[in-house]
Structure formats: C-alpha cells, structure tokens
Design a protein around this motif. Sequence first.
Motif, short mmCIF file in Angstrom:
data_model
loop_
_atom_site.label_atom_id
_atom_site.label_comp_id
_atom_site.label_asym_id
_atom_site.label_seq_id
_atom_site.Cartn_x
_atom_site.Cartn_y
_atom_site.Cartn_z
N GLY A 1 0.81 -1.22 0.00
CA GLY A 1 0.00 0.00 0.00
C GLY A 1 0.84 1.27 0.00
O GLY A 1 0.51 2.25 -0.68
N ALA A 2 1.93 1.24 0.74
CA ALA A 2 2.80 2.42 0.82
C ALA A 2 3.44 2.73 -0.53
O ALA A 2 3.52 3.90 -0.95
N ILE A 3 3.89 1.70 -1.23
CA ILE A 3 4.50 1.94 -2.55
C ILE A 3 3.44 2.41 -3.54
O ILE A 3 3.70 3.32 -4.34
N THR A 4 2.25 1.84 -3.47
CA THR A 4 1.15 2.31 -4.33
C THR A 4 0.83 3.76 -4.03
O THR A 4 0.68 4.57 -4.96
N ALA A 5 0.74 4.11 -2.76
CA ALA A 5 0.46 5.50 -2.39
C ALA A 5 1.55 6.43 -2.92
O ALA A 5 1.26 7.52 -3.43
N LEU A 6 2.80 6.00 -2.84
CA LEU A 6 3.92 6.79 -3.35
C LEU A 6 3.78 7.03 -4.85
O LEU A 6 3.98 8.15 -5.33
N LEU A 7 3.42 5.99 -5.60
CA LEU A 7 3.23 6.15 -7.05
C LEU A 7 2.15 7.18 -7.34
O LEU A 7 2.31 8.03 -8.22
N PHE A 8 1.06 7.12 -6.60
CA PHE A 8 -0.02 8.09 -6.82
C PHE A 8 0.38 9.49 -6.34
O PHE A 8 -0.01 10.48 -6.96
N LEU A 9 1.15 9.57 -5.26
CA LEU A 9 1.61 10.89 -4.80
C LEU A 9 2.46 11.57 -5.86
O LEU A 9 2.42 12.79 -5.99
N LEU A 10 3.21 10.80 -6.63
CA LEU A 10 4.06 11.36 -7.68
C LEU A 10 3.26 11.86 -8.88
O LEU A 10 3.69 12.78 -9.57
N VAL A 11 2.11 11.26 -9.14
CA VAL A 11 1.35 11.56 -10.36
C VAL A 11 0.03 12.26 -10.06
O VAL A 11 -0.33 13.23 -10.74
N ALA A 12 -0.69 11.78 -9.07
CA ALA A 12 -2.03 12.31 -8.75
C ALA A 12 -2.25 12.23 -7.25
O ALA A 12 -2.92 11.32 -6.76
N PRO A 13 -1.69 13.18 -6.49
CA PRO A 13 -1.76 13.12 -5.03
C PRO A 13 -3.15 12.91 -4.43
O PRO A 13 -3.26 12.19 -3.43
N PRO A 14 -4.22 13.46 -5.01
CA PRO A 14 -5.54 13.20 -4.41
C PRO A 14 -5.96 11.72 -4.43
O PRO A 14 -6.86 11.33 -3.70
N LEU A 15 -5.29 10.92 -5.24
CA LEU A 15 -5.63 9.50 -5.34
C LEU A 15 -4.71 8.61 -4.51
O LEU A 15 -4.78 7.38 -4.60
N ALA A 16 -3.88 9.21 -3.67
CA ALA A 16 -2.95 8.43 -2.85
C ALA A 16 -3.69 7.48 -1.91
O ALA A 16 -3.11 6.46 -1.49
N TRP A 17 -4.95 7.76 -1.61
CA TRP A 17 -5.74 6.87 -0.76
C TRP A 17 -5.87 5.46 -1.36
O TRP A 17 -6.17 4.50 -0.65
N LEU A 18 -5.62 5.35 -2.66
CA LEU A 18 -5.69 4.03 -3.29
C LEU A 18 -4.61 3.09 -2.75
O LEU A 18 -4.72 1.87 -2.89
N GLY A 19 -3.59 3.66 -2.10
CA GLY A 19 -2.60 2.82 -1.42
C GLY A 19 -3.26 2.00 -0.32
O GLY A 19 -2.94 0.81 -0.15
N LEU A 20 -4.18 2.61 0.43
CA LEU A 20 -4.90 1.87 1.47
C LEU A 20 -5.76 0.78 0.85
O LEU A 20 -5.79 -0.35 1.35
N ALA A 21 -6.43 1.11 -0.26
CA ALA A 21 -7.25 0.10 -0.94
C ALA A 21 -6.38 -1.06 -1.41
O ALA A 21 -6.76 -2.23 -1.25
N ASP A 22 -5.21 -0.75 -1.96
CA ASP A 22 -4.31 -1.80 -2.43
C ASP A 22 -3.86 -2.67 -1.26
O ASP A 22 -3.81 -3.90 -1.37
N ALA A 23 -3.53 -2.05 -0.14
CA ALA A 23 -3.10 -2.82 1.03
C ALA A 23 -4.20 -3.77 1.49
O ALA A 23 -3.93 -4.95 1.79
N LEU A 24 -5.43 -3.30 1.53
CA LEU A 24 -6.54 -4.14 1.98
C LEU A 24 -6.80 -5.29 1.00
O LEU A 24 -7.00 -6.43 1.42
#
Length: 135
Positions: free
Chosen positions: A58-81
């Motif tokens: 989830g953290a790496i997914t959040a990082l990827l989204f933070l680099l491209v689309a910060p408002p979607l960083a919450w998808l890191g939590l979804a990925d972790a779950l």
Amino acid sequence: MIDIPDQISTVWIAAAMAAFLVKHFLADFVFQTDWIAMGKERQEGWLLPLAIHAGLHGAITALLFLLVAPPLAWLGLADALVHGTIDRMKGIMARRQALTPKQTGFWWLLGADQTLHHMTHLALAVVLAAAGSAG
C-alpha cells in the motif's frame, strides 16, 4: 470520483504497468523477509506480518499516486486491503488443503494468488495512467 477517459496515453499505460510490476517484485520478493513470508501464513499470530507486508504494498502504491495524482494516494490503502485479503485467503486455503510445493494444487493456488495481484495492479495502473494522461 475517479474519471477514466476513453483514451489513455500508451506511454502512460506502459509506464504505469511497469511501475506496478516493479512495485510487486519489490514488495513481494525483495523486501519480504522470512519472518513476514512464514508469519503471514500461520494460523495464529499472522496479523502483524501480514499487515506489514500488505502495508508495504500500500505504501508503494500511495507513493506512485503521490508522484502523479496526489488526491488519489488513498488508493494505497485500498491496495493494502486487497493485497492482504488475497494473501490471507491463499494462506487459509493452502493450510486447509495441507498443500506443499510438491503438489500441483499448491502451484495452482500460488498462480491464482499472483494473477489476482496482477489484476489489481492492472486496475490501479489504468487509474494512474488516466491521471497522468489528464495532467
């Protein structure tokens, strides 16, 4: 709401897929210790190792989204779950069927596990690529 356009840049989709393949390799193989790998499969005491493992995904997914689309960083939590759920279900099924690497069922289950992870990554990559294409 996540807006997926009809057309997404080929470069963005290729880059996003590559990023998620690298993310999966790092989190599932490079950074996964024996303690995590064995611990998340246990019948008891599995929660902490699984949470650390899924949290890394989830953290790496959040990082990827933070680099491209910060408002979607919450998808890191979804990925972790999602990742944690897939791994937990695999562990339960393997234990119930007493599967070992010497059995075909073990490899089918591992293949199903990896396929579900990659399908999750495909969905996330489309969202990341759509965000990158829009920006």
